[in-house]
Design an enzyme around this catalytic site. Structure first.
Site, PDB file in Angstrom:
ATOM      1  N   GLU A 237      -0.196  -7.506  -1.570  1.00  0.00           N
ATOM      2  CA  GLU A 237      -0.321  -7.886  -2.975  1.00  0.00           C
ATOM      3  C   GLU A 237       0.548  -7.012  -3.880  1.00  0.00           C
ATOM      4  OE1 GLU A 237      -1.733 -10.543  -3.655  1.00  0.00           O
ATOM      5  OE2 GLU A 237      -2.977 -10.898  -1.891  1.00  0.00           O
TER       6      GLU A 237
ATOM      7  N   HIS B 256      -4.292  -8.280   1.888  1.00  0.00           N
ATOM      8  CA  HIS B 256      -5.221  -9.327   2.304  1.00  0.00           C
ATOM      9  C   HIS B 256      -4.947  -9.698   3.762  1.00  0.00           C
ATOM     10  CE1 HIS B 256      -6.631 -10.798  -1.821  1.00  0.00           C
ATOM     11  NE2 HIS B 256      -7.712 -10.781  -1.060  1.00  0.00           N
TER      12      HIS B 256
END
Length: 213
Positions: free
Chosen positions: A82, A166
């Site tokens: 991210e 993630h």
């Protein structure tokens, strides 16, 4: 001061019995330790009210050089590094404490968004070079994962490099045979490589990494 790595993962949520992010963080810490890197993995509650204080307590206790927080992104077939956290909490489902905020800031009066200090492009390159599918991502969502990433980057005494990764479901624990997943060993390898990228220091790679939509 010796370099130390803090990895975090979440407890299971939304009725699941397993969260691959916690297993990936713990296995990555063991992998890093075997390479001589001081690393620790911490479990965070999947709750807006409790996750921030638990993260801040771990930061104060371990005083890490680098932090890689992890969370589950079900439905994806690769690891996502991210780039940005937004000052927004807007939950599609309740958290584990039953809280379901709508358009609530992570920190009242805080910056609208914060960028990862982890060299995200170098992290993706390292993860791919280790044989694990990976991509940059421009959204950590608006659930507890984004809350933790924002809180991490907003910390008053931040680590030298910090970011959020993630992971998809692990093959060993995916909820159905049709759910996209990667082997648990690959998830751990990816998180460890992201941590090593954070420890390297220096500028990020000067390569394209944007998206058209």
């Amino acid at each position: 001061m010796a370099e130390r790595v803090l990895l975090t993962g979440f407890e299971p949520f939304d009725g699941a019995a397993h969260n691959p992010s916690l297993a990936a963080a713990r296995d990555a810490a063991a992998r890093l330790q075997s390479q001589g890197v001081a690393a620790v993995a911490v479990e965070l509650p999947c709750a807006f009210t409790d996750a921030g204080p638990a993260l801040r307590a771990a930061l104060a206790r371990h005083e890490p050089t680098a932090v890689v927080a992890t969370g589950l992104a079900g439905g994806t077939d690769r690891v996502r590094v991210e780039r940005i956290a937004v000052n927004l909490q807007d939950a599609r489902i309740p958290d584990n404490a039953g809280d379901r905020p709508v358009d609530r800031p992570v920190r009242e009066g805080g910056p609208a968004a914060l960028f990862a200090t982890l060299p995200v492009k170098r992290a993706v390159h390292r993860i791919r070079s280790a044989g694990v599918p990976a991509a940059l991502s421009l959204s950590a969502g608006s659930f507890v994962c984004n809350h933790v990433m924002y809180t991490l980057l907003d910390a008053p005494a931040p680590a030298r490099a910090a970011g959020f990764v993630h992971v998809p479901w692990s093959l060993e624990h995916r909820p159905s045979p049709s759910e996209p997943a990667l082997p648990a060993e690959q998830l751990a390898r990816a998180v460890a490589e992201a941590a090593l990228a954070a420890l390297e220091g220096g500028p990020d790679l000067d390569v394209p990494g944007g998206a058209l939509h």
